[in-house]
Design a protein around this motif. Structure first.
Motif, PDB file in Angstrom:
ATOM      1  N   PHE A 208      68.070  46.285  66.406  1.00  0.00           N
ATOM      2  CA  PHE A 208      68.542  47.663  66.307  1.00  0.00           C
ATOM      3  C   PHE A 208      69.118  48.066  67.656  1.00  0.00           C
ATOM      4  O   PHE A 208      68.457  47.879  68.681  1.00  0.00           O
ATOM      5  CB  PHE A 208      67.398  48.610  65.947  1.00  0.00           C
ATOM      6  N   PRO A 209      70.333  48.626  67.653  1.00  0.00           N
ATOM      7  CA  PRO A 209      70.883  49.043  68.949  1.00  0.00           C
ATOM      8  C   PRO A 209      70.054  50.180  69.527  1.00  0.00           C
ATOM      9  O   PRO A 209      69.521  51.002  68.765  1.00  0.00           O
ATOM     10  CB  PRO A 209      72.299  49.511  68.603  1.00  0.00           C
ATOM     11  N   PRO A 210      69.911  50.262  70.852  1.00  0.00           N
ATOM     12  CA  PRO A 210      69.134  51.354  71.441  1.00  0.00           C
ATOM     13  C   PRO A 210      69.753  52.710  71.096  1.00  0.00           C
ATOM     14  O   PRO A 210      70.971  52.802  70.930  1.00  0.00           O
ATOM     15  CB  PRO A 210      69.213  51.107  72.948  1.00  0.00           C
ATOM     16  N   ALA A 250      70.098  53.059  60.254  1.00  0.00           N
ATOM     17  CA  ALA A 250      70.326  51.620  60.419  1.00  0.00           C
ATOM     18  C   ALA A 250      69.462  50.823  59.428  1.00  0.00           C
ATOM     19  O   ALA A 250      69.913  49.817  58.871  1.00  0.00           O
ATOM     20  CB  ALA A 250      70.024  51.201  61.858  1.00  0.00           C
ATOM     21  N   VAL A 251      68.225  51.296  59.190  1.00  0.00           N
ATOM     22  CA  VAL A 251      67.360  50.605  58.215  1.00  0.00           C
ATOM     23  C   VAL A 251      67.971  50.732  56.820  1.00  0.00           C
ATOM     24  O   VAL A 251      68.053  49.751  56.061  1.00  0.00           O
ATOM     25  CB  VAL A 251      65.917  51.169  58.240  1.00  0.00           C
ATOM     26  N   LEU A 252      68.456  51.924  56.496  1.00  0.00           N
ATOM     27  CA  LEU A 252      69.087  52.147  55.190  1.00  0.00           C
ATOM     28  C   LEU A 252      70.292  51.212  55.011  1.00  0.00           C
ATOM     29  O   LEU A 252      70.439  50.555  53.971  1.00  0.00           O
ATOM     30  CB  LEU A 252      69.517  53.615  55.071  1.00  0.00           C
ATOM     31  N   ARG A 253      71.137  51.123  56.034  1.00  0.00           N
ATOM     32  CA  ARG A 253      72.317  50.234  55.974  1.00  0.00           C
ATOM     33  C   ARG A 253      71.889  48.783  55.772  1.00  0.00           C
ATOM     34  O   ARG A 253      72.489  48.047  55.003  1.00  0.00           O
ATOM     35  CB  ARG A 253      73.116  50.308  57.290  1.00  0.00           C
ATOM     36  N   TYR A 254      70.817  48.392  56.473  1.00  0.00           N
ATOM     37  CA  TYR A 254      70.337  47.015  56.378  1.00  0.00           C
ATOM     38  C   TYR A 254      69.897  46.722  54.936  1.00  0.00           C
ATOM     39  O   TYR A 254      70.221  45.679  54.374  1.00  0.00           O
ATOM     40  CB  TYR A 254      69.166  46.792  57.351  1.00  0.00           C
ATOM     41  N   VAL A 255      69.167  47.672  54.357  1.00  0.00           N
ATOM     42  CA  VAL A 255      68.686  47.507  52.980  1.00  0.00           C
ATOM     43  C   VAL A 255      69.879  47.352  52.037  1.00  0.00           C
ATOM     44  O   VAL A 255      69.893  46.480  51.161  1.00  0.00           O
ATOM     45  CB  VAL A 255      67.806  48.720  52.582  1.00  0.00           C
ATOM     46  N   GLU A 256      70.906  48.174  52.249  1.00  0.00           N
ATOM     47  CA  GLU A 256      72.088  48.121  51.371  1.00  0.00           C
ATOM     48  C   GLU A 256      72.855  46.815  51.571  1.00  0.00           C
ATOM     49  O   GLU A 256      73.175  46.115  50.617  1.00  0.00           O
ATOM     50  CB  GLU A 256      73.002  49.316  51.652  1.00  0.00           C
ATOM     51  N   SER A 257      73.122  46.488  52.842  1.00  0.00           N
ATOM     52  CA  SER A 257      73.979  45.322  53.087  1.00  0.00           C
ATOM     53  C   SER A 257      73.261  44.008  52.772  1.00  0.00           C
ATOM     54  O   SER A 257      73.910  42.989  52.566  1.00  0.00           O
ATOM     55  CB  SER A 257      74.501  45.333  54.530  1.00  0.00           C
TER      56      SER A 257
END
Ligand code: KG4
Ligand code: ZN
Length: 389
Positions: A208-210, A250-257
């Motif tokens: 995860f980017p800071p 970012a977690v949501l995007r990860y779940v989607e992608s």
């Protein structure tokens, strides 16, 4: 100075709590009625339900706190209650009851800021252990479901002063735990379950980017750093703000992608069919990808909290660190702070797990200095949902 027994009452969110504390240094009783099971199906606190449950619980909870302390209504010296911040309706239940008690018993009433309460949870327990010589200045990180605040705390005589040197611009750290748990189908509240699942995953699996703090402050009722400094002309103190809405997205995007939605739905349904799901039930329904994501998320939040707090500690040359509030119960957070603060030679103190999350002992403890200086609440004081410290 004779002992003073203060009855504390706390109802700012989803815990109805009452406690008796002696002279700000000994927990005599500490009763917490949690509403978690009731809010769980909704994935978060429902304010109307919270107020109704507080109304139901307040009388028996106060009675139990007095009886466990072997006190009666008339043998206590003062009543302390949370004035804010919190849910207005929930706060009103505690305040109305405390006012009625104080009036009927002719006892002094003390209004306490919930955030000050979290800081005094640490002081109370250190005094209880016999540690009476904390070094100042103290930097306190109050990290919970509603707050991620940094305060420089000073004591002058009996009274305490606090200077806010950082706060979250958007989500609180606990809120990020709760929202990520919700979107992964891990129930409510998110912190305790993520804390226990994280050791089963690889914290290096997802990067995860800071957090970049560029946007204006989105917290209603709070000031941006520029405005905050403008409020105190002549002061140009460094600020150490936080931001946790980016990592949630970012977690949501990860779940989607990574096409994890179907697995999340399966877990949600499977866990919903279990009457009282336990940790093992959640673990059994998590694949490696989910465990890695959870572990990486927790690591990122913990590193960010510890990194910014220690940067503030260095900038203000503090002698002591406090880490308190619900998220201070997190085991990785405690380990990381212990390790990193030790490397800097700064002692760090946490409340016990029981006093990390919301309770009334901390409210009674924070009220003690006000009791000594007779800083009593006027009869017409009211709840302050956005109260600042
Ligand atoms: O202080 P608290 O009880 O209530 C507020 O004042 O908000 O904090 C509750 C928050 C919730 O967001 C919960 O998920 C988080 O504290 N929490 C934790 C842990 N236990 C509670 N977060 C991370 N790890 C934990 N073990
Ligand atoms: Zn709290």
């Amino acid at each position: 100075m004779p002992s003073a027994y203060i009855l504390g009452i706390e109802s700012s969110c989803d815990e109805t709590a009452a406690a008796v504390v002696r002279s700000g240094e000994q927990v005599v009783s500490n009763v917490v009625a949690s509403q978690i099971a009731m809010h769980q199906p909704y994935g978060g606190v429902v304010p109307e339900l919270a107020s109704r449950e507080h109304l139901r619980a307040i009388v028996p909870v106060v009675r139990q706190a007095l009886s466990e302390a072997k006190h009666t209504y008339s043998s206590i010296d003062a009543i302390a209650v949370t004035q804010g911040p919190g849910l207005a309706g929930a706060l009103m239940v505690g305040i109305s009851y405390a006012k009625a008690l104080a009036f009927a018993l002719d006892k002094p009433l003390i209004a306490v800021n919930h955030l000050e309460g979290h800081i005094h949870a640490v002081l109370l327990e250190e005094r209880q252990k016999g540690n009476h010589d904390l070094q100042f200045p103290v930097l306190a990180l109050v990290v919970s479901g509603g707050h991620t605040h940094l305060y420089l705390a000073e004591q002058e005589g009996d009274s305490w002063t606090y200077e806010n040197v950082g706060h979250t611009r958007d989500d609180a750290a606990g809120e990020a735990f709760d929202k990520v748990a919700k979107l992964l189908g891990l129930g409510y509240p998110g912190g305790p379950i993520i804390d226990r699942l994280a050791p089963h995953g690889d914290p290096r699996a997802v990067k995860f980017p800071p957090a970049q703090i560029k946007h204006r402050d989105r917290r209603a009722g709070t000031l941006s750093s520029a405005e905050d400094n403008a409020e105190r002309p002549g002061e140009d103190r460094p600020r150490f703000d936080f931001s946790y809405s980016g990592i949630k997205t970012a977690v949501l995007r990860y779940v989607e992608s990574h096409h994890m939605q179907a697995a999340v739905e399966l877990r949600r349904k499977a866990v919903a069919s279990i009457p009282k799901p336990k940790f093992e039930d959640y673990l059994a329904h998590c694949d490696k990808q989910t465990l890695d994501l959870v572990a990486s998320f927790q690591r990122a939040i913990v590193d960010d909290l510890a990194g910014r707090t220690l940067a503030a500690a260095r900038a203000f040359d503090v002698a002591t660190l406090f880490v308190t509030g619900g998220v201070a119960a997190n085991s990785e957070l405690r380990r990381t702070f212990d390790r990193n603060a030790a490397a800097e030679g700064i002692p760090v103190y946490f409340p016990s797990l029981r006093l990390s999350t919301d309770n009334a002992a901390m409210i009674a403890a924070a009220a003690y200095p006000k009791f000594l200086s007779q800083d009593f609440a006027p009869a017409d004081f009211s709840a302050e949902a956005g109260m600042r410290l």
